[in-house]
Design a protein around this motif. Sequence first.
Motif, PDB file in Angstrom:
ATOM      1  N   HIS A 265       7.138  12.750  19.167  1.00  0.00           N
ATOM      2  CA  HIS A 265       8.150  11.690  19.269  1.00  0.00           C
ATOM      3  C   HIS A 265       7.784  10.465  18.448  1.00  0.00           C
ATOM      4  O   HIS A 265       8.596   9.579  18.239  1.00  0.00           O
ATOM      5  CB  HIS A 265       8.409  11.321  20.738  1.00  0.00           C
ATOM      6  CG  HIS A 265       7.171  10.986  21.513  1.00  0.00           C
ATOM      7  ND1 HIS A 265       6.563   9.765  21.427  1.00  0.00           N
ATOM      8  CD2 HIS A 265       6.422  11.731  22.361  1.00  0.00           C
ATOM      9  CE1 HIS A 265       5.491   9.768  22.208  1.00  0.00           C
ATOM     10  NE2 HIS A 265       5.380  10.947  22.777  1.00  0.00           N
ATOM     11  N   ASP A 266       6.518  10.453  17.972  1.00  0.00           N
ATOM     12  CA  ASP A 266       6.104   9.272  17.226  1.00  0.00           C
ATOM     13  C   ASP A 266       4.980   9.606  16.250  1.00  0.00           C
ATOM     14  O   ASP A 266       4.004  10.257  16.626  1.00  0.00           O
ATOM     15  CB  ASP A 266       5.612   8.204  18.238  1.00  0.00           C
ATOM     16  CG  ASP A 266       5.245   6.891  17.552  1.00  0.00           C
ATOM     17  OD1 ASP A 266       6.101   6.364  16.820  1.00  0.00           O
ATOM     18  OD2 ASP A 266       4.112   6.413  17.727  1.00  0.00           O
ATOM     19  N   ILE A 267       5.147   9.181  15.011  1.00  0.00           N
ATOM     20  CA  ILE A 267       4.061   9.316  14.038  1.00  0.00           C
ATOM     21  C   ILE A 267       3.921   8.021  13.264  1.00  0.00           C
ATOM     22  O   ILE A 267       4.911   7.478  12.767  1.00  0.00           O
ATOM     23  CB  ILE A 267       4.313  10.460  13.023  1.00  0.00           C
ATOM     24  CG1 ILE A 267       4.372  11.805  13.737  1.00  0.00           C
ATOM     25  CG2 ILE A 267       3.201  10.499  11.967  1.00  0.00           C
ATOM     26  CD1 ILE A 267       4.282  12.991  12.807  1.00  0.00           C
ATOM     27  N   GLN A 268       2.695   7.523  13.208  1.00  0.00           N
ATOM     28  CA  GLN A 268       2.456   6.310  12.432  1.00  0.00           C
ATOM     29  C   GLN A 268       1.359   6.564  11.411  1.00  0.00           C
ATOM     30  O   GLN A 268       0.310   7.085  11.767  1.00  0.00           O
ATOM     31  CB  GLN A 268       1.975   5.187  13.364  1.00  0.00           C
ATOM     32  CG  GLN A 268       2.985   4.751  14.389  1.00  0.00           C
ATOM     33  CD  GLN A 268       2.303   3.872  15.449  1.00  0.00           C
ATOM     34  OE1 GLN A 268       1.472   3.018  15.144  1.00  0.00           O
ATOM     35  NE2 GLN A 268       2.658   4.103  16.707  1.00  0.00           N
ATOM     36  N   PHE A 269       1.628   6.168  10.176  1.00  0.00           N
ATOM     37  CA  PHE A 269       0.605   6.239   9.132  1.00  0.00           C
ATOM     38  C   PHE A 269      -0.389   5.117   9.379  1.00  0.00           C
ATOM     39  O   PHE A 269      -0.015   3.964   9.481  1.00  0.00           O
ATOM     40  CB  PHE A 269       1.256   6.108   7.750  1.00  0.00           C
ATOM     41  CG  PHE A 269       0.260   6.132   6.630  1.00  0.00           C
ATOM     42  CD1 PHE A 269      -0.532   7.250   6.409  1.00  0.00           C
ATOM     43  CD2 PHE A 269       0.114   5.042   5.782  1.00  0.00           C
ATOM     44  CE1 PHE A 269      -1.464   7.279   5.372  1.00  0.00           C
ATOM     45  CE2 PHE A 269      -0.808   5.060   4.739  1.00  0.00           C
ATOM     46  CZ  PHE A 269      -1.599   6.189   4.546  1.00  0.00           C
ATOM     47  N   LYS A 270      -1.673   5.476   9.509  1.00  0.00           N
ATOM     48  CA  LYS A 270      -2.681   4.471   9.852  1.00  0.00           C
ATOM     49  C   LYS A 270      -3.526   4.035   8.667  1.00  0.00           C
ATOM     50  O   LYS A 270      -4.345   3.128   8.787  1.00  0.00           O
ATOM     51  CB  LYS A 270      -3.574   4.985  10.976  1.00  0.00           C
ATOM     52  CG  LYS A 270      -2.887   4.997  12.325  1.00  0.00           C
ATOM     53  CD  LYS A 270      -2.633   3.554  12.796  1.00  0.00           C
ATOM     54  CE  LYS A 270      -1.873   3.528  14.106  1.00  0.00           C
ATOM     55  NZ  LYS A 270      -1.583   2.151  14.532  1.00  0.00           N
ATOM     56  N   GLY A 271      -3.359   4.740   7.554  1.00  0.00           N
ATOM     57  CA  GLY A 271      -4.085   4.299   6.369  1.00  0.00           C
ATOM     58  C   GLY A 271      -4.785   5.414   5.629  1.00  0.00           C
ATOM     59  O   GLY A 271      -4.875   6.544   6.090  1.00  0.00           O
ATOM     60  N   SER A 272      -5.254   5.029   4.465  1.00  0.00           N
ATOM     61  CA  SER A 272      -5.882   5.942   3.522  1.00  0.00           C
ATOM     62  C   SER A 272      -7.292   5.421   3.274  1.00  0.00           C
ATOM     63  O   SER A 272      -7.454   4.307   2.799  1.00  0.00           O
ATOM     64  CB  SER A 272      -5.034   5.869   2.252  1.00  0.00           C
ATOM     65  OG  SER A 272      -5.291   6.917   1.403  1.00  0.00           O
ATOM     66  N   PHE A 273      -8.313   6.202   3.645  1.00  0.00           N
ATOM     67  CA  PHE A 273      -9.677   5.676   3.628  1.00  0.00           C
ATOM     68  C   PHE A 273     -10.593   6.461   2.685  1.00  0.00           C
ATOM     69  O   PHE A 273     -10.589   7.681   2.713  1.00  0.00           O
ATOM     70  CB  PHE A 273     -10.253   5.690   5.045  1.00  0.00           C
ATOM     71  CG  PHE A 273      -9.353   5.032   6.050  1.00  0.00           C
ATOM     72  CD1 PHE A 273      -9.324   3.651   6.169  1.00  0.00           C
ATOM     73  CD2 PHE A 273      -8.494   5.795   6.839  1.00  0.00           C
ATOM     74  CE1 PHE A 273      -8.460   3.037   7.078  1.00  0.00           C
ATOM     75  CE2 PHE A 273      -7.628   5.185   7.744  1.00  0.00           C
ATOM     76  CZ  PHE A 273      -7.608   3.809   7.864  1.00  0.00           C
ATOM     77  N   PRO A 274     -11.395   5.743   1.899  1.00  0.00           N
ATOM     78  CA  PRO A 274     -12.287   6.435   0.960  1.00  0.00           C
ATOM     79  C   PRO A 274     -13.542   6.998   1.620  1.00  0.00           C
ATOM     80  O   PRO A 274     -14.269   7.747   0.992  1.00  0.00           O
ATOM     81  CB  PRO A 274     -12.652   5.341  -0.046  1.00  0.00           C
ATOM     82  CG  PRO A 274     -12.460   4.067   0.685  1.00  0.00           C
ATOM     83  CD  PRO A 274     -11.418   4.288   1.722  1.00  0.00           C
ATOM     84  N   SER A 275     -13.769   6.670   2.896  1.00  0.00           N
ATOM     85  CA  SER A 275     -14.958   7.182   3.575  1.00  0.00           C
ATOM     86  C   SER A 275     -14.714   7.217   5.083  1.00  0.00           C
ATOM     87  O   SER A 275     -13.946   6.394   5.608  1.00  0.00           O
ATOM     88  CB  SER A 275     -16.136   6.264   3.273  1.00  0.00           C
ATOM     89  OG  SER A 275     -17.226   6.623   4.094  1.00  0.00           O
ATOM     90  N   GLN A 276     -15.381   8.149   5.762  1.00  0.00           N
ATOM     91  CA  GLN A 276     -15.149   8.284   7.209  1.00  0.00           C
ATOM     92  C   GLN A 276     -15.557   7.030   7.985  1.00  0.00           C
ATOM     93  O   GLN A 276     -14.949   6.727   8.998  1.00  0.00           O
ATOM     94  CB  GLN A 276     -15.808   9.550   7.757  1.00  0.00           C
ATOM     95  CG  GLN A 276     -17.296   9.521   7.970  1.00  0.00           C
ATOM     96  CD  GLN A 276     -17.705   8.939   9.316  1.00  0.00           C
ATOM     97  OE1 GLN A 276     -16.922   8.925  10.245  1.00  0.00           O
ATOM     98  NE2 GLN A 276     -18.914   8.431   9.388  1.00  0.00           N
ATOM     99  N   HIS A 277     -16.555   6.287   7.490  1.00  0.00           N
ATOM    100  CA  HIS A 277     -16.986   5.124   8.273  1.00  0.00           C
ATOM    101  C   HIS A 277     -15.970   3.977   8.210  1.00  0.00           C
ATOM    102  O   HIS A 277     -16.052   3.028   8.974  1.00  0.00           O
ATOM    103  CB  HIS A 277     -18.410   4.668   7.887  1.00  0.00           C
ATOM    104  CG  HIS A 277     -18.493   3.933   6.597  1.00  0.00           C
ATOM    105  ND1 HIS A 277     -18.654   4.569   5.383  1.00  0.00           N
ATOM    106  CD2 HIS A 277     -18.420   2.605   6.333  1.00  0.00           C
ATOM    107  CE1 HIS A 277     -18.676   3.647   4.433  1.00  0.00           C
ATOM    108  NE2 HIS A 277     -18.544   2.463   4.978  1.00  0.00           N
TER     109      HIS A 277
END
Length: 198
Positions: free
Chosen positions: A4-16
């Motif tokens: 029912h809901d999807i939000q893009f939280k970002g694009s990250f170059p590293s897991q930390h």
Amino acid sequence: MIIHDIQFKGSFPSQHLAPKDGMAEFAFIGRSNVGKSSLINMIAERKEMARISNVPGKTQHLNYYLVNEEWYLVDLPGYGYARVSKKLRKQWRLMMDHYFKKRTSLCCVFVLVDSNIPPQKVDIEFINWLGELGLPYILIYTKIDRIKPEELEANTKAIKDALLEYWEELPQDIPTSAEKHIGREEILKIVQDTLERL
Ligand code: GTP
Ligand code: MG
């Protein structure tokens, strides 16, 4: 599972640098052009959520989507791009090494393989690497609408045979088609069952 809901939280170059809230995450990965963006869009039932890109190697980051405010769908950068430099390959390897070894909230990796072609060396190598790291993963065969049932059978058998050269047990596998909307329920059931077991 109803999304029912999807939000893009970002694009990250590293897991930390990725979200640190510890919410369960499920990652999607595969060779360039395997149909990853199409599959993610199909699962999300959003036409353009994961960009269907014609430029291989474009997405070099970890892309985070929060689903139902409960779990992360992580779109990982693919492997096996023909025209990628040695340096970029090394960067990818390092980033994925950190991600897979350090991401404690990672519950399961969905590894996409193209059902239309025989198993590729890079796919087998990647899967063996995941196996060595001891990470739970599911094999996803993509684009099954484009292939005759007997060829599908032959290609999937060839993948399994290649894996059985290294491993005693085979992972669970799911045939899918983004085009024909096949496999969505099965994938979401795995997510649901995993979340319930946490
Ligand atoms: P890159 O991000 O460019 O590496 O590719 P990708 O893995 O995200 O694949 P993408 O979803 O962009 O699909 C690659 C091509 O395969 C496109 O032309 C899609 O239309 C096609 N394709 C993807 N999924 C399916 C499917 O289920 N059936 C059919 N027939 N074609 C598909
Ligand atoms: Mg893509």
